[in-house]
Design a protein around this motif. Structure first.
Motif, PDB file in Angstrom:
ATOM      1  N   GLY A   1      17.166  -0.132 -11.094  1.00  0.00           N
ATOM      2  CA  GLY A   1      17.004   0.751 -12.250  1.00  0.00           C
ATOM      3  C   GLY A   1      15.590   0.815 -12.782  1.00  0.00           C
ATOM      4  O   GLY A   1      15.371   1.305 -13.900  1.00  0.00           O
ATOM      5  N   LYS A   2      14.607   0.363 -12.007  1.00  0.00           N
ATOM      6  CA  LYS A   2      13.220   0.407 -12.455  1.00  0.00           C
ATOM      7  C   LYS A   2      12.598   1.743 -12.104  1.00  0.00           C
ATOM      8  O   LYS A   2      13.097   2.495 -11.272  1.00  0.00           O
ATOM      9  N   ASP A   3      11.446   2.035 -12.759  1.00  0.00           N
ATOM     10  CA  ASP A   3      10.721   3.261 -12.452  1.00  0.00           C
ATOM     11  C   ASP A   3      10.126   3.154 -11.055  1.00  0.00           C
ATOM     12  O   ASP A   3       9.529   2.133 -10.693  1.00  0.00           O
ATOM     13  N   VAL A   4      10.249   4.232 -10.273  1.00  0.00           N
ATOM     14  CA  VAL A   4       9.706   4.248  -8.921  1.00  0.00           C
ATOM     15  C   VAL A   4       8.208   4.441  -8.997  1.00  0.00           C
ATOM     16  O   VAL A   4       7.699   5.189  -9.839  1.00  0.00           O
ATOM     17  N   ALA A   5       7.462   3.778  -8.104  1.00  0.00           N
ATOM     18  CA  ALA A   5       6.002   3.829  -8.119  1.00  0.00           C
ATOM     19  C   ALA A   5       5.499   5.237  -7.845  1.00  0.00           C
ATOM     20  O   ALA A   5       6.224   6.111  -7.369  1.00  0.00           O
ATOM     21  N   ASP A   6       4.226   5.467  -8.135  1.00  0.00           N
ATOM     22  CA  ASP A   6       3.616   6.782  -7.976  1.00  0.00           C
ATOM     23  C   ASP A   6       3.639   7.256  -6.537  1.00  0.00           C
ATOM     24  O   ASP A   6       3.685   6.465  -5.599  1.00  0.00           O
ATOM     25  N   ASP A   7       3.566   8.582  -6.384  1.00  0.00           N
ATOM     26  CA  ASP A   7       3.477   9.183  -5.062  1.00  0.00           C
ATOM     27  C   ASP A   7       2.151   8.793  -4.411  1.00  0.00           C
ATOM     28  O   ASP A   7       1.113   8.732  -5.075  1.00  0.00           O
ATOM     29  N   PRO A   8       2.134   8.517  -3.081  1.00  0.00           N
ATOM     30  CA  PRO A   8       0.905   8.100  -2.411  1.00  0.00           C
ATOM     31  C   PRO A   8      -0.250   9.071  -2.598  1.00  0.00           C
ATOM     32  O   PRO A   8      -1.394   8.647  -2.759  1.00  0.00           O
TER      33      PRO A   8
ATOM     34  N   LYS B   1       7.967   2.002   0.763  1.00  0.00           N
ATOM     35  CA  LYS B   1       9.274   2.653   0.668  1.00  0.00           C
ATOM     36  C   LYS B   1      10.375   1.633   0.383  1.00  0.00           C
ATOM     37  O   LYS B   1      11.298   1.904  -0.391  1.00  0.00           O
ATOM     38  N   ALA B   2      10.267   0.456   1.022  1.00  0.00           N
ATOM     39  CA  ALA B   2      11.266  -0.592   0.789  1.00  0.00           C
ATOM     40  C   ALA B   2      11.225  -1.058  -0.663  1.00  0.00           C
ATOM     41  O   ALA B   2      12.274  -1.304  -1.280  1.00  0.00           O
ATOM     42  N   LYS B   3      10.006  -1.159  -1.227  1.00  0.00           N
ATOM     43  CA  LYS B   3       9.895  -1.566  -2.629  1.00  0.00           C
ATOM     44  C   LYS B   3      10.453  -0.492  -3.561  1.00  0.00           C
ATOM     45  O   LYS B   3      11.091  -0.801  -4.581  1.00  0.00           O
ATOM     46  N   GLN B   4      10.229   0.792  -3.233  1.00  0.00           N
ATOM     47  CA  GLN B   4      10.802   1.867  -4.030  1.00  0.00           C
ATOM     48  C   GLN B   4      12.328   1.790  -4.049  1.00  0.00           C
ATOM     49  O   GLN B   4      12.966   1.989  -5.087  1.00  0.00           O
ATOM     50  N   GLN B   5      12.920   1.488  -2.890  1.00  0.00           N
ATOM     51  CA  GLN B   5      14.380   1.371  -2.801  1.00  0.00           C
ATOM     52  C   GLN B   5      14.880   0.191  -3.628  1.00  0.00           C
ATOM     53  O   GLN B   5      15.894   0.293  -4.325  1.00  0.00           O
TER      54      GLN B   5
ATOM     55  N   ALA C   1       0.846  -1.193   0.000  1.00  0.00           N
ATOM     56  CA  ALA C   1       0.000   0.000   0.000  1.00  0.00           C
ATOM     57  C   ALA C   1       0.883   1.246   0.000  1.00  0.00           C
ATOM     58  O   ALA C   1       1.883   1.291   0.719  1.00  0.00           O
ATOM     59  N   PRO C   2       0.545   2.265  -0.797  1.00  0.00           N
ATOM     60  CA  PRO C   2       1.345   3.502  -0.838  1.00  0.00           C
ATOM     61  C   PRO C   2       1.439   4.164   0.533  1.00  0.00           C
ATOM     62  O   PRO C   2       0.510   4.135   1.322  1.00  0.00           O
ATOM     63  N   GLY C   3       2.601   4.769   0.803  1.00  0.00           N
ATOM     64  CA  GLY C   3       2.801   5.481   2.056  1.00  0.00           C
ATOM     65  C   GLY C   3       3.156   4.612   3.233  1.00  0.00           C
ATOM     66  O   GLY C   3       3.167   5.078   4.372  1.00  0.00           O
TER      67      GLY C   3
END
Length: 302
Positions: free
Chosen positions: A265-272, A255-259, A248-250
């Protein structure tokens, strides 16, 4: 309950037949593995409900800021607040009771298995239910696993090994229940949601349910405890997979998945905030299909 007896016994007997083909395997191992097979079958069938549960749970977490706004806006009008909350849930496809769906769907199966084993324990061959024959029921009644009788409970156990195994399974059952709920709250709930009413409900269940299950567990046959423990491990693994792959966002898991994605080198997910806005944004109306001049003339001449 009769249709459920036939459904449960059919799956149980199919797994029993499969494991009974393995040479040298005792009746106790065959029945325990059959119950585990039944659990896996049931939980696999409930995956669509689990997906619905995850979607609604995520929406409930993300909608907490909107819910708080409504609570402030309609603090003195409980009826209007309820109406607005229901409208918000409907518009976003959120069901606040969806988290209970997998558990509620399993309860009839759970009680059918309980009665099937309990009747075999009390009546032997005369307690056969559904597709189980007299020989099947008698075999289930007499089967032992690691010294414990599969059909006996902690309360009515005639010897110590059954009681020891029952206590061990109850402890594992409560521990997995607690850890699964704790994993959800620690890793997959936004900071804002942790202080909301939904989170308070989850915290209450976190500490209340394990003691309740522990008290109830001493009245369940070992076979039913094996079902419950296997189901808990399935839930834990299934939830771990979802939190890691689609958090779930936020949340800390997000955050761990974004890191991890950034490191690969993948695109970071959308902002919550974008995700929340996307959830609560009204669906666009379907526009009428454009027509040519000749089609409009034909339509008007009718």
């Amino acid at each position: 309950m009769t249709p459920l007896y036939y459904a449960v016994s059919a799956v149980l007997k199919a797994w029993h037949w499969a494991f009974d083909q393995i040479p040298g395997m005792s009746d106790g191992w065959v029945w325990v593995l059959s119950i585990i097979g039944l659990t896996i079958t049931i939980r696999a069938m409930l995956i669509p409900l689990f997906v619905k549960q995850i979607k609604s749970s995520r929406n409930m977490q993300l909608l907490q800021p909107k819910i708080k706004e409504l609570q402030k806006k309609y603090a003195h009008d409980r009826e209007r607040l309820t109406q607005e909350q229901m409208k918000l849930w409907k518009d976003t496809g959120t069901n606040p009771f969806a988290s209970c769906l997998p558990l509620l769907a399993q309860m009839p199966i759970f009680f059918a298995l309980f009665r099937t084993i309990d009747q075999a324990a009390k009546k032997g061959g005369d307690g056969a239910k559904g597709f189980l024959t007299r020989d099947d029921a008698q075999s289930l009644s007499d089967a032992e696993f690691l010294g414990g009788r599969i059909a006996e409970t902690f309360i009515n156990a005639a010897h110590l090994p059954t009681q020891v195994l029952a206590i061990f399974l109850v402890i594992v059952m409560c521990a997995t229940q607690f850890l699964t709920q704790r994993q959800l709250m620690a890793k997959n709930m936004p900071a804002d949601a942790l202080n909301g009413p939904y989170a308070q409900q989850q915290k209450m269940l976190l500490y209340v349910l394990p003691p309740v299950f522990a008290i109830g567990g001493i009245f369940f046959p070992l076979g039913v405890l094996f079902y419950w423990v296997t189901s808990n491990f399935w839930t834990m693994g299934q939830q771990f997979y979802v939190i890691r792959r689609n958090p779930a966002p936020g949340t800390p898991a997000f955050k761990a998945k974004q890191q991890r994605d950034a490191a690969k080198g993948k695109d970071v997910a959308d902002d919550p905030a974008t995700v929340v806005d996307e959830i609560v944004k009204p669906k666009p109306r379907a526009q009428p299909k454009k027509q040519t001049r000749n089609q409009r003339k034909k339509g008007g001449s009718r």
